[in-house]
Write a protein that holds these residues in place. Sequence first.
Motif: not given
Lengths: 318, 438
Positions: A152-155, A163, A169, A171-172, A175-177, A259, A263, B202-203, B256, B260, B410
């Motif tokens: 998870n990008p935040q927690y 970071r 930084i 990626p998420n 959720r990042d293709e 997922t 995405p 997102a799908t 994005q 991210r 998306e």
Amino acid sequence: MAEISLLRKVTHAPRHRAEGRSPGLSNTTREALWGYFFIAPWIIGFLLFSLGPILATMYLSLTHYDVVSAPRWAGLDNFSRMFFEDKEYWKTLAVTVEYSAIRVPLCIAVGLVLAMLINTQARGISIFRLALYLPAIVPLVAASILWLWLLNPQYGFINPTLRDTFGVIAPNWLRDENFALLAIISLSVWQIGHTMMIFLAGLQEIPRELYEAAELDGASAFQKTRFVTLSMLTPTIYFNLIIGIINSFQAFAAVFILTRGGPANETMVYIMYLYRRGIEYLEMGYASTMALVLVAIILSLTILIMKTSDKWVNYDRV
Amino acid sequence: MPKSRKKFGVLSAAAAAMGLAVTMTQAYAAEKIVFWNNWDGSRAPQLRSVLDQFEKQNPGYTVENVTLSSDTTAQRMLTAVASGDVPDLYMTQANDFPKWAGLGAFRPLDDLVARDGLKLDEIFFSGGIEGSRYGDKLIQFPFKVPTSLMIWYNKDLFKKAGLDPDNPPKTWKELEDAAIKTTVRDGAVISQLGLNICLNCATGSGSENAFIEWLSRNGGEVLTADAKDVAFGSPEGLDTLKWMQGFSNRTAGSWQNAVRQFGSTFKDQRPSFYMGKMAMIMDGPFLYNIMAKDAPQMLDKVGVFVAPINGDNKDATQRYLAYGTPGYAIPAKAKHPEGAWKLLKFIAAGEGACQFFTMQQRVDTPLRNCKVDVPPQFVAAFKANGDLVQSRQAPSSFQQIHVRLQQMQEAVLLGKETPEAALKAAATDVKAILARTN
């Protein structure tokens, strides 16, 4: 009078009945019958739970079937739609091939390296073996949920650490293709324990004399690894390769939890798409067609590998 | 009396008594109603307490409450329908409802409503009950009104950015202005995000559909009135997509980039909002209850407003197009339809329904006469949000259309396709879906 007739029956009874055997059955036939009797539960189970569904899938692949109404005959419609109209299907196939092409060699390489590292008699090695094997026994659902949290990008653990410690930084991941598929593969590599243990067993089967002979011939460490270890491990690699390909083409649980194919459909593996068509859209006929084609793909790949195995698998030891 | 006859007499009496007991037990045995729903977590015991009351009032029935995970509901229901072993009452989700209703998997309720003389217009808000019809039949009772996403905002961050916290944005332009002012970004690095306008974009994530949300406020329609053709491939549809893309680029650098660092799902974004790292968040009215539990300290700092309209389009009005409504339905092959109907009336239209809402302090009740106490600062916005819902006829393939629209937006937000190309391709595909499934 009755006693006399009974006595006559007993004294004239055929020998096989007196010996408790069935008339006219040879020992071989009797043994075979008992054999069938004992394997009957498996055969019944196979007919009901494997062959039945396989035949049903074959039939349903030629129909439009929404589960609620009766199947409607469709001939080859589903096949034609799948191959010529459904762009998502081809995308799905491409993602699955990409997933397998990265995952299978990576798992074999990492599994082999880890097996070689733990194939020593050093003190406390069993602790390392346990630690490396442990993720493999974590149920896939639990492991996926753990991964969900880690990434998870935040927690999560990874991104804030990167970071705060390195100012990166990240990626998420999910959720990042560009990274989602790799994130799912990384979970699979983390659970490499079974492959590793099979390699470890293979390594421990290699006769010490081969290494001693190689040393006498002046072989370097690299040469010993290349010509003794890897050569003798080819049957194990062969086994892990086939199992790895079959598993990769059947990947589902981790994708479903992490997922759902997103995405941008970048993690839409074959079974995930089959699930979507069959379960979410109730296109069970179409899903059956996909299942049949998947069987054909896996079968073809397995046969291809088996056919080429003569060229690279070393069976000298066997 | 001979001993054997006496023994026979005693045995006969015992057998008769046992037979009578069995008969009586059968006559008074409670009928078990199986109820499948997704009320997990703390809501499971809350629901149980409501069901206990139903059992008390209806001693002839017991309710087996089966809590399903939303991840596995689809396959559970599919297996149940295929095998004929269905529950007596089933909880549908918005996108799920037209699919099953279209296949005739649920029992229409019109005859039961007429038999019991229920005045639905007096019981439910019209949006919920209209969305529970499929074709000309009433298929379910709504368990909540279809809700539009709202925009929750952090008043402190608004003040800090020089915005008036008591006068939230009403148009797309004002919203973008607020998002730009509340975003703190150094190149690609965002330390504070104004707003991600594409929640669950997102799908593969959620049943929300940001494109439908924004298109609704731009005067567009997703499908034609008879739900047999595409309507989103319109100038309004194109404007909407272009605006979503432009908004994301101008505020966060790119969609994005926002995803991210801040994610795009409810679960991803809420912690950032609670920590004051996001000035605004698209979420449902139900965020109030969630926040009250997860971050009660935020309640005094936040405000909420209905999502703005496109001020440049004179035909744009405040409304939200709802395709399908979440509800409770009786499967066609339910074993105890009469018991299920009794439970349905209690849990969706009767005192049990209101109680379940007040217990959760949920504001999206479909019942006209159910008052849920919420802080006064949220009341007007919640009411406005409830009033803007317009139910639309949903085709049975709506789930597929929803996913295709997710893919379209998306693709645009990731810069993979232009809005024009994405819209055209999606319209073609949705036409094909409708043609195949109608």
